[in-house]
Design an enzyme around this catalytic site. Structure first.
Site, mmCIF file in Angstrom:
data_model
loop_
_atom_site.group_PDB
_atom_site.id
_atom_site.type_symbol
_atom_site.label_atom_id
_atom_site.label_comp_id
_atom_site.label_asym_id
_atom_site.label_seq_id
_atom_site.Cartn_x
_atom_site.Cartn_y
_atom_site.Cartn_z
ATOM 1 N N HIS A 60 0.822 -1.211 0.000
ATOM 2 C CA HIS A 60 0.000 0.000 0.000
ATOM 3 C C HIS A 60 0.859 1.266 0.000
ATOM 4 C CE1 HIS A 60 -3.874 1.728 -0.171
ATOM 5 N NE2 HIS A 60 -3.746 2.437 0.922
ATOM 6 N N HIS B 224 0.420 3.604 6.817
ATOM 7 C CA HIS B 224 0.168 3.952 5.427
ATOM 8 C C HIS B 224 1.484 4.216 4.687
ATOM 9 C CE1 HIS B 224 -4.023 4.538 4.066
ATOM 10 N NE2 HIS B 224 -3.457 4.945 2.946
ATOM 11 N N SER C 123 -1.389 6.772 9.579
ATOM 12 C CA SER C 123 -0.558 7.715 8.847
ATOM 13 C C SER C 123 0.863 7.646 9.385
ATOM 14 C CB SER C 123 -1.095 9.143 9.003
ATOM 15 O OG SER C 123 -0.198 10.082 8.411
#
Length: 791
Positions: free
Chosen positions: A148, A257, A327
Site C-alpha cells: 500500500h 500507510h 498515517s
C-alpha cells in the site's frame, strides 16, 4: 582419461555419483526428521532452537519497477503526479511454506512494493505459475499482497476507476509487476529447503498515528476501552530459518500507510515498507546489491489482536489491514497557509480543514523540516529496528500442516444474516469521493473530462485525507446531501448512472458521488466480485493459536478487531484451534475493493467511511463469509466451498491513452551518454555532499532494465572499477527531463549523496540507457563522469 576433480583424485563421473548419493541420503534424513516432527508434541511457546525442521521454505526477490517517467503514479489519484525518475526500485518478495511431510500442501505469499493487489495482475501471475508448476501453485494457494505504498508506478489495475489518472491501462507497468513477481516465486521455489518457522512481536510507538481520530471516537466507549491506543502499535514478525537456526528471512506485519513520500514527489520509490526492507536486507548482506541478497525481508500491513504464541493460520483477501486510517506523518496535520491567521495551527479535527477548505491541511512526518525522504527513512528505520528486535529476541516455534482455501464473493447485493437474526445486504459499489481525472464516453467518442482532485460538500470521499487532501469545497466528515454544488451533480450524472432510490437507501448515509457499481462502460469501473482467501500455516492442536491475514483497509476499532475476533471465535468453537488463538489482520491482497469501516465510522463519513464502497454492512459480510470458510482449514477438511463467479476479465477491453516513445536523438555534435555537466574534480567530496552529473539521455521507457540499473556509483579498486551503488540505493537519484519533443532530445541527471562511512577513494558516476531511433531497433549505450575523490 576422465577429468580429475580438483577436490580429490577420483574421476569426476565417480565423484558426481558419490555427491548424488550423499544428497539423496541428506534429503532422506531431512524428510525423516520432518515426518517425526509432524507427529511430535512441542510445548506451546517453545523456543525456535528446540524446533525440528517441519517445513520446506523458499524465499525470493524480483524487480517489478515499471516505467519511471511519463507515467502517472499510483495512490494519490493525482493527474499531476507523473513520474520523472527513480529513487528506489519496486520489488516483489515471495515466501513459500510447504509441509515437509506432504510438500503438495503449500502456500505462496507475494509481498509487492505496490499500492494494492489487483485481480488482473494476480490472474496473470496465477496463470504463469500454474502453467510452469502444474498442480503446485494454484488460484487457491497464491496470495498477492501490496504494501500500500503511494510512490510506485500506476496504471496496472484492471478496473477503470483507478486507471483514470493514468489515462487508462498501462500494460508496461502490469507486465513488469507480473514478470518480477513470477521471478520472485521461481527463485523461492528453486531454493526450497528444510527449515523452521518462529514468531514474535514487539511494540513500535513512533511510526504511526490515527489520521481519523474523531471517526474512531464514534465507536462505542466499551469497545475503545479495550485498547491503549487508537491505532495498533504492535509488529508481528515471522522468522524463516534453515535447519541450523540461521535466519534466511522474515515476513513482518505492521500497520502504517505508505504515504511518507507526498503527492508532490515524482520519483518512483517503495516508501517506508520498501525502505525497511532495504535497511534490513543490506544490514545482513552489506556487500550485496539491493535485490541480490539471499536474505529476504518482507514488510507488509497488519493488525495485531492478541498476545502472541504461534502462527497456525495466514488469511489473505482483497482490501488491506487497519492501515486504512494509519498515517506515517506522526507529528499530526497542520495548516500550511502562509499569510493566514491559522497558518501553522492544527487542522480542524472533524473535517481536516484550514479556513473551511482541505487544500492546506497536510500531515507532517518526523523529518518534515528536512524532506519527506527523511521522514520516509525514519519511518522505515523504525520498522527495521522493530523487526530486528523481534528477530534477536525469544521466539515461539511454529508447527503444523499447511492449508489454503479461496472463493469469490459477489459483493453487490450480497444478502446474509446478522448474528441477531436480521437479514441485511451489501450494495453495488459507490464512492463518496472524487478523483482527479474522470473519463466519460459520449456517442462512442472519447473525451477526457478533467476534474481537479477534490470533492464537493457532502462527498467525503473527495475530501481526501491529511496525507493527500482534496480540493474545491469537498470536505471530510460531511454526509449532508445539501447544500451541494450543482456542477458536481451534473458531472456525476454524466459520468456514472444516477443512483436509484434503492441504491441511495442501501448506501445511506453516504451521498453518492460516483455510482461505480452501475458503471459498465467501456468496462467495469469497480470490482463487484472480490477474493476471499485463507492460507493456513500451523497445527490445530489445542495449544496452538492462529494468525489471520484478512486484509481489510480499515481503521482500528471493531472493524478490524470484531472481524478477527469473530473468525477466531469460529476457529475455536469448531475445534479447529485452541483457546489461545492469535489473530493478525493484514493486506491488501488480490483485488482492491477500497475500505471497510464499522457502521459507526461509516456513519461519520470521513474518508474511510465514504470509501467503503459496498455500504454499511460490508464488514459484517466479510465476517460472515470468512467464518463460513473456517472448516476448510481443518486437518481433515475435504472438498471445496461454493464460490460465486470470478470477476470478469477486463484487461482485454482496456483503453490506454499513453503514447509510446516515438524516437530519441542526441544533440548535434553529442552522443548518447555524453557528459553535459561533470563532477567536481579540483577538490575532494566528503560524507553528506551530493555528487551530480548530467548526461545526454534517452527515454527510460525504452528498456525498464528489470533486474538491472540505470546508474552505478563505481569505485576504483586495485585498478578496476567496481560498482558500489545502484539505482536501488536510497542515496542515489536518477531523473529524466525531456528537452525537446520535436527533436527527441532529453537529459538524465544522476546524483549520489555520499553516506557516512563511505570509504575514501576514487569514484565515478555511470549512466546506462537505451535509445530508440525513428527507424530501427532500440540500442543500449552508457556514459561515465570524470573520476572524483571522496576523502
Amino acid at each position: 582419461m576422465p577429468f580429475l576433480s580438483p577436490h580429490n583424485a577420483l574421476p569426476v563421473d565417480f565423484w558426481d555419483l558419490l555427491v548424488a548419493l550423499s544428497d539423496a541420503m541428506t534429503n532422506f534424513l531431512w524428510y525423516l526428521t520432518a515426518f517425526l516432527a509432524s507427529s511430535s508434541v512441542v510445548p506451546n511457546g517453545g523456543l525456535v532452537q528446540s524446533a525440528s525442521a517441519q517445513y520446506l521454505l523458499g524465499l525470493g526477490i524480483g524487480d517489478i519497477t515499471g516505467p519511471v517517467v511519463e507515467t502517472n503514479m499510483m495512490g494519490y489519484a493525482s493527474l499531476a503526479q507523473t513520474d520523472t525518475g527513480l529513487h528506489m526500485r519496486e520489488r516483489s518478495r515471495a515466501f513459500i511454506v510447504a509441509d515437509a511431510a506432504a510438500p503438495s500442501n503449500r502456500i505462496v505469499f507475494i509481498n509487492a512494493d505496490i499500492a494494492m493487489g489487483d485481480s488482473g495482475v494476480r490472474r496473470s501471475i496465477v496463470a504463469q505459475l500454474s502453467s510452469q508448476f502444474p498442480g503446485v501453485y494454484t488460484n487457491d494457494n497464491i496470495a498477492f499482497v501490496g504494501t500500500h505504498q503511494h510512490s510506485g508506478v500506476g496504471g496496472y489495475l484492471e478496473n477503470l476507476l483507478p486507471q483514470i489518472t493514468s489515462l487508462g491501462y498501462v500494460k508496461q507497468t502490469a507486465d513488469a509487476i507480473v514478470a518480477g513477481s513470477v521471478l520472485a516465486v521461481q527463485r523461492a521455489h528453486a531454493n526450497l529447503a528444510p527449515g523452521k518457522l518462529s514468531l514474535g512481536n514487539t511494540t513500535i510507538l513512533n511510526a504511526n498515528i490515527n489520521r481519523s481520530p474523531t471517526a474512531y471516537l464514534a465507536n462505542p466507549p466499551e469497545e475503545r476501552a479495550r485498547y491503549q491506543f487508537d491505532q495498533d502499535k504492535d509488529m508481528t514478525v515471522l522468522r524463516f530459518d534453515d535447519t541450523n537456526g540461521n535466519a534466511r528471512g522474515l515476513l513482518s506485519f505492521f500497520a502504517v500507510h505508505g504515504t511518507s513520500l507526498y503527492e508532490n514527489n515524482t520519483l518512483v520509490s517503495a516508501d517506508n515498507k520498501g525502505m525497511a526492507a532495504f535497511l534490513y536486507e543490506s544490514s545482513v548482506e552489506p556487500n550485496s546489491a539491493p535485490g541480490n541478497t539471499t536474505f529476504v525481508a518482507g514488510f507488509t500491513q497488519c493488525e495485531d489482536l492478541f498476545d502472541m504464541y504461534n502462527l497456525p493460520v495466514l488469511i489473505a483477501s482483497q482490501i488491506t489491514a487497519n492501515v486504512g486510517d494509519t498515517s506515517p506523518n506522526t507529528l499530526g496535520a497542520f495548516c500550511e497557509s502562509p499569510g493566514q491567521p491559522f497558518d501553522g495551527q492544527a487542522c480542524d479535527a472533524d473535517h481536516s480543514t484550514c479556513g473551511g477548505t482541505v487544500q492546506d491541511c497536510h500531515g507532517r512526518g518526523p523529518g518534515f523540516r528536512t524532506s519527506d525522504f527523511e521522514s520516509n527513512r525514519l519511518i522505515g528505520q523504525a520498522q527495521f529496528l522493530g523487526a530486528q528486535t523481534v528477530m534477536n529476541g525469544p521466539l515461539s516455534a511454529v508447527h503444523g500442516t499447511v492449508k489454503s482455501v479461496h472463493v469469490y464473493v459477489t459483493m453487490a447485493n450480497h444478502s446474509f444474516t446478522l448474528p441477531n437474526g436480521t437479514t441485511v445486504s451489501t450494495c453495488p459499489a459507490a464512492m463518496g469521493q472524487s478523483v482527479v481525472v474522470l473519463l466519460t464516453f459520449f456517442l462512442d467518442t472519447l473525451f477526457i473530462f478533467v476534474i481537479v482532485s477534490g470533492t464537493p460538500k457532502g462527498f467525503a470521499f473527495a475530501g481526501g485525507t491529511t496525507d493527500g487532501p482534496g480540493a474545491f469545497d469537498f470536505i471530510q466528515g460531511d454526509n449532508s446531501s445539501t447544500p451541494q454544488n450543482p456542477f458536481w451533480e451534473i458531472v456525476k450524472g454524466a459520468i456514472t448512472p444516477l443512483p436509484t432510490p434503492a441504491q441511495i437507501a442501501c448506501q445511506d448515509p453516504k451521498p453518492i458521488l460516483l455510482n461505480t457499481g452501475f458503471a459498465h462502460t467501456p468496462y467495469e469501473w469497480s470490482p463487484n466480485s472480490v477474493d476471499i482467501q485463507m492460507l493456513r500455516v500451523g497445527n490445530f492442536d489445542i495449544d496452538r493459536c492462529a494468525n489471520i491475514l484478512l486484509s481489510f483497509l480499515i481503521p482500528r476499532s471493531s472493524d478490524v478487531d470484531n472481524a478477527g475476533e469473530a473468525i477466531r471465535a469460529k476457529l475455536i468453537s469448531t475445534g479447529v484451534l485452541g483457546a489461545d488463538a492469535y489473530v493478525v489482520v493484514a493486506g491488501p491482497a488480490n483485488v482492491y475493493a477500497h475500505y471497510v469501516t464499522t457502521r459507526e465510522e461509516y456513519g461519520v463519513q470521513r474518508y474511510e467511511g465514504a470509501s467503503t464502497i459496498f455500504g454499511q454492512y460490508t464488514l459484517d459480510a466479510y465476517i460472515d463469509k470468512y467464518s463460513s470458510l473456517v472448516p476448510f482449514l481443518a486437518d481433515s477438511a475435504t472438498g471445496t466451498p461454493a464460490s460465486d463467479p470470478p470477476p470478469p476479465e477486463q484487461t482485454s477491453k482496456a483503453i490506454s491513452l499513453q503514447t509510446g516513445v516515438v524516437f530519441d536523438a542526441a544533440p548535434i555534435g553529442k552522443k548518447f551518454g555524453a557528459v553535459l555537466t561533470d563532477v567536481k574534480t579540483n577538490a575532494p567530496y566528503h560524507a553528506g555532499d551530493t555528487v551530480f552529473t548530467q548526461f545526454v539521455g534517452a527515454n527510460p521507457r525504452n528498456n525498464l532494465r528489470l533486474e538491472g540499473t540505470f546508474l552505478s556509483v563505481d569505485q576504483l579498486v586495485s585498478g578496476q572499477w567496481k560498482s558500489v551503488r545502484t539505482d536501488s540505493h536510497p542515496s542515489t537519484i536518477y531523473s529524466w527531463t525531456r528537452v525537446s519533443t520535436i527533436l527527441g532530445t532529453s537529459n538524465v541527471n544522476i546524483s549520489w549523496t555520499i553516506e557516512s562511512g563511505s570509504p575514501a577513494g576514487t569514484y565515478r558516476l555511470s549512466y546506462y540507457g537505451d535509445s530508440k531511433p525513428l527507424i530501427g531497433s532500440i540500442s543500449s549505450f552508457s556514459g561515465s563522469s570524470s573520476s572524483f575523490t571522496v576523502a
